[in-house]
Design a protein around this motif. Structure first.
Motif, PDB file in Angstrom:
ATOM      1  N   LYS A 112      18.286  20.022  52.969  1.00 13.97           N
ATOM      2  CA  LYS A 112      17.473  18.886  52.553  1.00 13.97           C
ATOM      3  C   LYS A 112      16.668  18.420  53.774  1.00 13.97           C
ATOM      4  N   GLY A 113      15.411  18.087  53.571  1.00 10.56           N
ATOM      5  CA  GLY A 113      14.578  17.622  54.671  1.00 10.56           C
ATOM      6  C   GLY A 113      13.400  18.543  54.916  1.00 10.56           C
ATOM      7  N   ALA A 114      12.781  18.380  56.084  1.00  7.00           N
ATOM      8  CA  ALA A 114      11.546  19.097  56.404  1.00  7.00           C
ATOM      9  C   ALA A 114      11.755  20.602  56.463  1.00  7.00           C
ATOM     10  N   LEU A 115      12.877  21.065  57.033  1.00  9.58           N
ATOM     11  CA  LEU A 115      13.128  22.504  57.128  1.00  9.58           C
ATOM     12  C   LEU A 115      13.279  23.127  55.738  1.00  9.58           C
ATOM     13  N   GLY A 116      13.987  22.460  54.845  1.00 13.14           N
ATOM     14  CA  GLY A 116      14.168  22.970  53.490  1.00 13.14           C
ATOM     15  C   GLY A 116      12.862  23.068  52.732  1.00 13.14           C
ATOM     16  N   ARG A 117      11.997  22.083  52.913  1.00 12.21           N
ATOM     17  CA  ARG A 117      10.696  22.119  52.241  1.00 12.21           C
ATOM     18  C   ARG A 117       9.833  23.244  52.785  1.00 12.21           C
ATOM     19  N   GLN A 118       9.921  23.490  54.076  1.00 16.62           N
ATOM     20  CA  GLN A 118       9.147  24.568  54.699  1.00 16.62           C
ATOM     21  C   GLN A 118       9.645  25.930  54.226  1.00 16.62           C
ATOM     22  N   VAL A 119      10.953  26.107  54.148  1.00 15.98           N
ATOM     23  CA  VAL A 119      11.548  27.373  53.709  1.00 15.98           C
ATOM     24  C   VAL A 119      11.230  27.624  52.237  1.00 15.98           C
ATOM     25  N   PHE A 120      11.250  26.560  51.426  1.00 10.37           N
ATOM     26  CA  PHE A 120      11.032  26.704  49.984  1.00 10.37           C
ATOM     27  C   PHE A 120       9.638  27.244  49.659  1.00 10.37           C
ATOM     28  N   LYS A 121       8.664  27.012  50.534  1.00 15.98           N
ATOM     29  CA  LYS A 121       7.301  27.491  50.305  1.00 15.98           C
ATOM     30  C   LYS A 121       7.207  29.014  50.364  1.00 15.98           C
ATOM     31  N   LYS A 122       8.236  29.670  50.882  1.00 12.17           N
ATOM     32  CA  LYS A 122       8.222  31.134  50.982  1.00 12.17           C
ATOM     33  C   LYS A 122       8.710  31.807  49.700  1.00 12.17           C
ATOM     34  N   LEU A 123       9.087  31.024  48.704  1.00  8.04           N
ATOM     35  CA  LEU A 123       9.559  31.562  47.425  1.00  8.04           C
ATOM     36  C   LEU A 123       8.421  31.574  46.422  1.00  8.04           C
ATOM     37  N   LYS A 124       8.183  32.733  45.811  1.00  5.57           N
ATOM     38  CA  LYS A 124       7.157  32.891  44.783  1.00  5.57           C
ATOM     39  C   LYS A 124       7.844  33.424  43.533  1.00  5.57           C
ATOM     40  N   VAL A 125       7.771  32.680  42.419  1.00  4.75           N
ATOM     41  CA  VAL A 125       8.467  33.063  41.189  1.00  4.75           C
ATOM     42  C   VAL A 125       7.439  33.243  40.075  1.00  4.75           C
ATOM     43  N   TYR A 126       7.581  34.348  39.324  1.00  5.31           N
ATOM     44  CA  TYR A 126       6.660  34.658  38.238  1.00  5.31           C
ATOM     45  C   TYR A 126       7.459  35.010  36.990  1.00  5.31           C
TER      46      TYR A 126
END
Length: 143
Positions: A112-126
């Motif tokens: 939770k926090g800034a690191l989690g938000r940054q890591v989450f941007k690397k996920l692409k779901v289709y």
């Protein structure tokens, strides 16, 4: 004399992975995805740095769950206004926005926090087989 090497984000290279979610269990799939996104399997893992790889998930509409989760698991969102709580089951959300089911499962496993938000941007779901990331030459992972 031993020297400690400090890893920085500029020293690392990031890989792209492709995961087919067809007939995969939601929780087990989300665990593997979150470990790849964090970079936990790398020898240079540091919990305070984003050293993980990119993940592309295809066929998100065809994931499975065990038991009665499809009708009992509830997703909640709130508008912030009085009486603004909206709920829907896993089955309803998967019919409406299939990618959000995997995204919310993985997001809950990230920090939770800034690191989690940054890591989450690397996920692409289709939701189906099509994805626009062929130029990145993703490696197919069989989980």
């Amino acid at each position: 004399m031993n020297k400690t090497t400090i890893i920085t984000k500029q020293d690392t290279t990031f890989q792209w992975y492709l995961i087919d979610a067809k007939d995969k269990n939601l929780g087990r799939l989300a665990t593997e995805i979150s470990n790849i996104l964090r970079g936990k399997k790398k020898s240079i893992f540091m919990p305070y740095l984003d050293l993980g790889d990119f993940v592309i998930v295809i066929n998100a509409a065809e994931i499975t769950t065990s038991g009665k989760k499809s009708v009992q698991k509830i997703y909640r969102k709130h508008s912030g206004r009085p009486g603004g709580m909206r709920t829907e089951t896993l089955e309803q959300l998967q019919a409406r926005i299939p990618a959000r089911v995997i995204e919310s499962a993985v997001k809950g496993m990230l920090p939770k926090g800034a690191l989690g938000r940054q890591v989450f941007k690397k996920l692409k779901v289709y939701p189906n087989n099509d994805h626009p990331h062929t130029a990145q030459k993703p490696i197919l992972l069989d989980l």
